[in-house]
Write a protein that holds these residues in place. Structure first.
Motif, PDB file in Angstrom:
ATOM      1  N   LEU A 185      44.341  28.180  38.584  1.00 14.32           N
ATOM      2  CA  LEU A 185      44.131  29.636  38.498  1.00 14.32           C
ATOM      3  C   LEU A 185      42.973  30.045  39.407  1.00 14.32           C
ATOM      4  O   LEU A 185      43.056  31.053  40.120  1.00 14.32           O
ATOM      5  CB  LEU A 185      43.805  30.033  37.051  1.00 14.32           C
ATOM      6  N   GLU A 186      41.917  29.253  39.378  1.00 19.89           N
ATOM      7  CA  GLU A 186      40.748  29.570  40.219  1.00 19.89           C
ATOM      8  C   GLU A 186      41.105  29.505  41.695  1.00 19.89           C
ATOM      9  O   GLU A 186      40.612  30.292  42.491  1.00 19.89           O
ATOM     10  CB  GLU A 186      39.614  28.592  39.906  1.00 19.89           C
ATOM     11  N   SER A 187      42.003  28.564  42.050  1.00 22.95           N
ATOM     12  CA  SER A 187      42.364  28.437  43.468  1.00 22.95           C
ATOM     13  C   SER A 187      43.132  29.655  43.946  1.00 22.95           C
ATOM     14  O   SER A 187      43.095  30.000  45.116  1.00 22.95           O
ATOM     15  CB  SER A 187      43.166  27.157  43.696  1.00 22.95           C
ATOM     16  N   TYR A 188      43.838  30.324  43.019  1.00 21.65           N
ATOM     17  CA  TYR A 188      44.561  31.543  43.404  1.00 21.65           C
ATOM     18  C   TYR A 188      43.612  32.724  43.502  1.00 21.65           C
ATOM     19  O   TYR A 188      43.725  33.561  44.374  1.00 21.65           O
ATOM     20  CB  TYR A 188      45.645  31.874  42.365  1.00 21.65           C
ATOM     21  N   ILE A 189      42.672  32.763  42.542  1.00 28.11           N
ATOM     22  CA  ILE A 189      41.755  33.900  42.511  1.00 28.11           C
ATOM     23  C   ILE A 189      40.734  33.789  43.640  1.00 28.11           C
ATOM     24  O   ILE A 189      40.399  34.757  44.294  1.00 28.11           O
ATOM     25  CB  ILE A 189      41.074  33.992  41.124  1.00 28.11           C
ATOM     26  N   LYS A 190      40.217  32.572  43.856  1.00 28.73           N
ATOM     27  CA  LYS A 190      39.270  32.352  44.954  1.00 28.73           C
ATOM     28  C   LYS A 190      39.874  31.330  45.902  1.00 28.73           C
ATOM     29  O   LYS A 190      39.520  30.147  45.867  1.00 28.73           O
ATOM     30  CB  LYS A 190      37.953  31.796  44.404  1.00 28.73           C
ATOM     31  N   PRO A 191      40.845  31.746  46.720  1.00 27.94           N
ATOM     32  CA  PRO A 191      41.478  30.770  47.606  1.00 27.94           C
ATOM     33  C   PRO A 191      40.491  30.175  48.597  1.00 27.94           C
ATOM     34  O   PRO A 191      39.635  30.894  49.113  1.00 27.94           O
ATOM     35  CB  PRO A 191      42.560  31.561  48.329  1.00 27.94           C
ATOM     36  N   ARG A 192      40.610  28.859  48.807  1.00 27.35           N
ATOM     37  CA  ARG A 192      39.736  28.209  49.780  1.00 27.35           C
ATOM     38  C   ARG A 192      40.216  28.538  51.184  1.00 27.35           C
ATOM     39  O   ARG A 192      41.401  28.529  51.462  1.00 27.35           O
ATOM     40  CB  ARG A 192      39.783  26.690  49.585  1.00 27.35           C
ATOM     41  N   SER A 193      39.303  28.830  52.075  1.00 29.42           N
ATOM     42  CA  SER A 193      39.706  29.167  53.444  1.00 29.42           C
ATOM     43  C   SER A 193      39.663  27.903  54.304  1.00 29.42           C
ATOM     44  O   SER A 193      39.009  26.952  53.958  1.00 29.42           O
ATOM     45  CB  SER A 193      38.783  30.221  54.013  1.00 29.42           C
TER      46      SER A 193
ATOM     47  N   GLU B  73      45.054  36.623  37.020  1.00 31.02           N
ATOM     48  CA  GLU B  73      43.974  37.403  36.404  1.00 31.02           C
ATOM     49  C   GLU B  73      44.207  37.552  34.905  1.00 31.02           C
ATOM     50  O   GLU B  73      43.280  37.423  34.101  1.00 31.02           O
ATOM     51  CB  GLU B  73      43.853  38.800  37.054  1.00 31.02           C
ATOM     52  N   GLU B  74      45.469  37.799  34.524  1.00 37.43           N
ATOM     53  CA  GLU B  74      45.791  37.936  33.091  1.00 37.43           C
ATOM     54  C   GLU B  74      45.517  36.620  32.363  1.00 37.43           C
ATOM     55  O   GLU B  74      45.000  36.611  31.239  1.00 37.43           O
ATOM     56  CB  GLU B  74      47.267  38.332  32.907  1.00 37.43           C
ATOM     57  N   SER B  75      45.861  35.504  33.006  1.00 37.82           N
ATOM     58  CA  SER B  75      45.629  34.189  32.388  1.00 37.82           C
ATOM     59  C   SER B  75      44.146  33.972  32.143  1.00 37.82           C
ATOM     60  O   SER B  75      43.739  33.548  31.053  1.00 37.82           O
ATOM     61  CB  SER B  75      46.150  33.073  33.295  1.00 37.82           C
ATOM     62  N   MET B  76      43.350  34.270  33.165  1.00 34.60           N
ATOM     63  CA  MET B  76      41.904  34.066  33.019  1.00 34.60           C
ATOM     64  C   MET B  76      41.349  34.958  31.909  1.00 34.60           C
ATOM     65  O   MET B  76      40.453  34.560  31.163  1.00 34.60           O
ATOM     66  CB  MET B  76      41.179  34.349  34.347  1.00 34.60           C
ATOM     67  N   GLU B  77      41.908  36.169  31.782  1.00 29.71           N
ATOM     68  CA  GLU B  77      41.442  37.097  30.760  1.00 29.71           C
ATOM     69  C   GLU B  77      41.796  36.570  29.356  1.00 29.71           C
ATOM     70  O   GLU B  77      40.976  36.656  28.435  1.00 29.71           O
ATOM     71  CB  GLU B  77      42.067  38.485  31.000  1.00 29.71           C
ATOM     72  N   VAL B  78      42.993  36.006  29.203  1.00 21.85           N
ATOM     73  CA  VAL B  78      43.396  35.435  27.902  1.00 21.85           C
ATOM     74  C   VAL B  78      42.452  34.298  27.529  1.00 21.85           C
ATOM     75  O   VAL B  78      41.949  34.221  26.400  1.00 21.85           O
ATOM     76  CB  VAL B  78      44.864  34.919  27.957  1.00 21.85           C
TER      77      VAL B  78
ATOM     78  N   LYS C 156      44.062  30.430  55.995  1.00 23.31           N
ATOM     79  CA  LYS C 156      44.771  29.341  55.327  1.00 23.31           C
ATOM     80  C   LYS C 156      44.162  29.164  53.940  1.00 23.31           C
ATOM     81  O   LYS C 156      42.971  28.991  53.786  1.00 23.31           O
ATOM     82  CB  LYS C 156      44.608  28.046  56.114  1.00 23.31           C
ATOM     83  N   ALA C 157      44.992  29.261  52.996  1.00 27.49           N
ATOM     84  CA  ALA C 157      44.480  29.112  51.623  1.00 27.49           C
ATOM     85  C   ALA C 157      45.171  27.944  50.947  1.00 27.49           C
ATOM     86  O   ALA C 157      46.337  27.668  51.210  1.00 27.49           O
ATOM     87  CB  ALA C 157      44.732  30.389  50.843  1.00 27.49           C
ATOM     88  N   VAL C 158      44.437  27.265  50.108  1.00 29.27           N
ATOM     89  CA  VAL C 158      44.999  26.104  49.416  1.00 29.27           C
ATOM     90  C   VAL C 158      45.202  26.465  47.950  1.00 29.27           C
ATOM     91  O   VAL C 158      44.266  26.836  47.276  1.00 29.27           O
ATOM     92  CB  VAL C 158      44.034  24.909  49.537  1.00 29.27           C
ATOM     93  N   PHE C 159      46.433  26.406  47.514  1.00 24.63           N
ATOM     94  CA  PHE C 159      46.747  26.731  46.119  1.00 24.63           C
ATOM     95  C   PHE C 159      47.215  25.495  45.378  1.00 24.63           C
ATOM     96  O   PHE C 159      47.895  24.651  45.950  1.00 24.63           O
ATOM     97  CB  PHE C 159      47.862  27.783  46.054  1.00 24.63           C
ATOM     98  N   LYS C 160      46.860  25.415  44.116  1.00 20.63           N
ATOM     99  CA  LYS C 160      47.345  24.313  43.284  1.00 20.63           C
ATOM    100  C   LYS C 160      48.454  24.856  42.386  1.00 20.63           C
ATOM    101  O   LYS C 160      48.425  26.030  42.013  1.00 20.63           O
ATOM    102  CB  LYS C 160      46.199  23.768  42.417  1.00 20.63           C
ATOM    103  N   PRO C 161      49.413  24.012  42.017  1.00 19.49           N
ATOM    104  CA  PRO C 161      50.515  24.525  41.185  1.00 19.49           C
ATOM    105  C   PRO C 161      50.055  24.831  39.757  1.00 19.49           C
ATOM    106  O   PRO C 161      49.226  24.104  39.201  1.00 19.49           O
ATOM    107  CB  PRO C 161      51.518  23.369  41.194  1.00 19.49           C
ATOM    108  N   LEU C 162      50.611  25.919  39.214  1.00 21.71           N
ATOM    109  CA  LEU C 162      50.285  26.281  37.826  1.00 21.71           C
ATOM    110  C   LEU C 162      51.162  25.481  36.873  1.00 21.71           C
ATOM    111  O   LEU C 162      52.282  25.108  37.224  1.00 21.71           O
ATOM    112  CB  LEU C 162      50.533  27.777  37.610  1.00 21.71           C
ATOM    113  N   ASP C 163      50.650  25.247  35.679  1.00 20.94           N
ATOM    114  CA  ASP C 163      51.422  24.537  34.657  1.00 20.94           C
ATOM    115  C   ASP C 163      52.378  25.556  34.029  1.00 20.94           C
ATOM    116  O   ASP C 163      51.915  26.513  33.383  1.00 20.94           O
ATOM    117  CB  ASP C 163      50.459  23.981  33.600  1.00 20.94           C
TER     118      ASP C 163
END
Lengths: 112, 195
Positions: A104-112, B9-14, A15-22
């Motif tokens: 963005l961090e929540s997508y790259i490092k999703p919380r379990s 990943e692209e966003s973080m790189e920018v 289960k991962a928690v994602f936040k919405p991107l702007d």
């Protein structure tokens, strides 16, 4: 706002928690402009143009979009005999940028 | 640079690229430290010479010449510098505010001390030390912090010095606290800006 997404990997359910991107900051140029202004607080249009390598027309359009969203303020003045446009990040812009980075961090490092 | 819908990943790189690109060393050229350092030393030494020649309190007027010469030069320099600068950081604002506050405190300390019939120099040294110490932290330059300590030590030593000797001590403190760090800052600035 948080959304909860379930995904399966190797048979185990994660289960991962994602936040919405702007959506305004998913554009490369707008994100670059915001990043530069977050780092510098206030910068001239020419400086943003040089750093991003964008054309004046495209940069103007994106700067206008950020301004309309209240993320930056734009001040037009004169430096000597030449017109000068100065962009400055607003408090709303800083908040939006921070939330976007958190998302963005929540997508790259999703919380379990 | 006109991609839409960047991946995470692209966003973080920018973001990483732009922040790294805008990271710059604080562009302190040491100009003001050198300008005011030289003017203060000149004024102190001229007054010392006048006292040695038998002049009394009227020798204090030599200090009036210092802002008359220094302020126009400093203002013109700042106007030119700001015309060149394309970007302003939080540190630029903090630095400018610090020295504006210093200027106001300086303008208050001198008349207040004179009205109280006490020598303003030790108080000025303490104030200059504070502004120089914080400047050292802002521009990340240890010699300025060392210079601040020199100002504070001189302020304490001034309790045991007579007026004429105090002027010599003041000159030495300003040389070590302003002129030497100012020259070092100038060297660093030239090296960083490739001048």
């Amino acid at each position: 706002m948080w959304c909860r997404v379930s995904c399966c990997a190797s048979g185990s359910k994660l289960k991962a928690v994602f936040k919405p991107l702007d959506p305004l900051l998913t554009s490369e140029l707008r994100l670059a402009v915001m990043s530069l202004l977050i780092a510098a607080e206030q910068a001239e249009f020419v400086y943003l143009k040089e750093r991003t390598g964008a054309t004046s027309g495209n940069l103007s359009v994106q700067v206008q979009k950020l301004k309309s969203a209240g993320y930056i303020s734009v001040k037009k003045s004169f430096k000597g005999n030449y017109p000068q446009t100065t962009c400055k990040v607003t408090t709303a812009g800083v908040d939006a940028f921070e939330k976007h980075v958190e998302a963005l961090e929540s997508y790259i490092k999703p919380r379990s | 640079m006109d991609r839409e819908n960047l991946t995470q990943e692209e966003s973080m790189e920018v973001i990483r690229q732009m922040i790294s690109m805008s990271r710059r060393k604080f562009g302190e050229s040491g100009f003001h430290f050198l300008l005011w350092g030289i003017l203060v030393i000149a004024a102190a030494l001229v007054q010392y010479f006048l006292i040695m020649q038998g002049f009394g309190p009227e020798s204090n007027w030599v200090w009036v010449a210092m802002p008359i010469i220094g302020v126009p030069i400093a203002v013109v320099y700042e106007m030119r510098r700001q015309r060149r600068e394309q970007v302003k950081t939080k540190f630029d604002n903090i630095y400018a505010t610090l020295w504006q506050g210093f200027g106001i405190a300086l303008l208050l300390i001198i008349p207040v001390s004179l009205l109280m019939r006490v020598n303003p120099i030790p108080f000025l040294l303490i104030l200059i030390g504070l502004a120089t110490f914080v400047s050292g932290a802002i521009v990340r330059f240890v010699p300025l912090k060392v210079g601040a300590v020199v100002f504070w030590i001189t302020a304490v030593l001034s309790l045991w010095l007579k007026d004429a000797d105090l002027l010599l001590a003041y000159s030495a403190a300003v040389f070590l606290g302003y002129v030497v760090p100012g020259l070092m800052l100038r060297k660093r600035f030239k090296a960083e800006s490739g001048v």
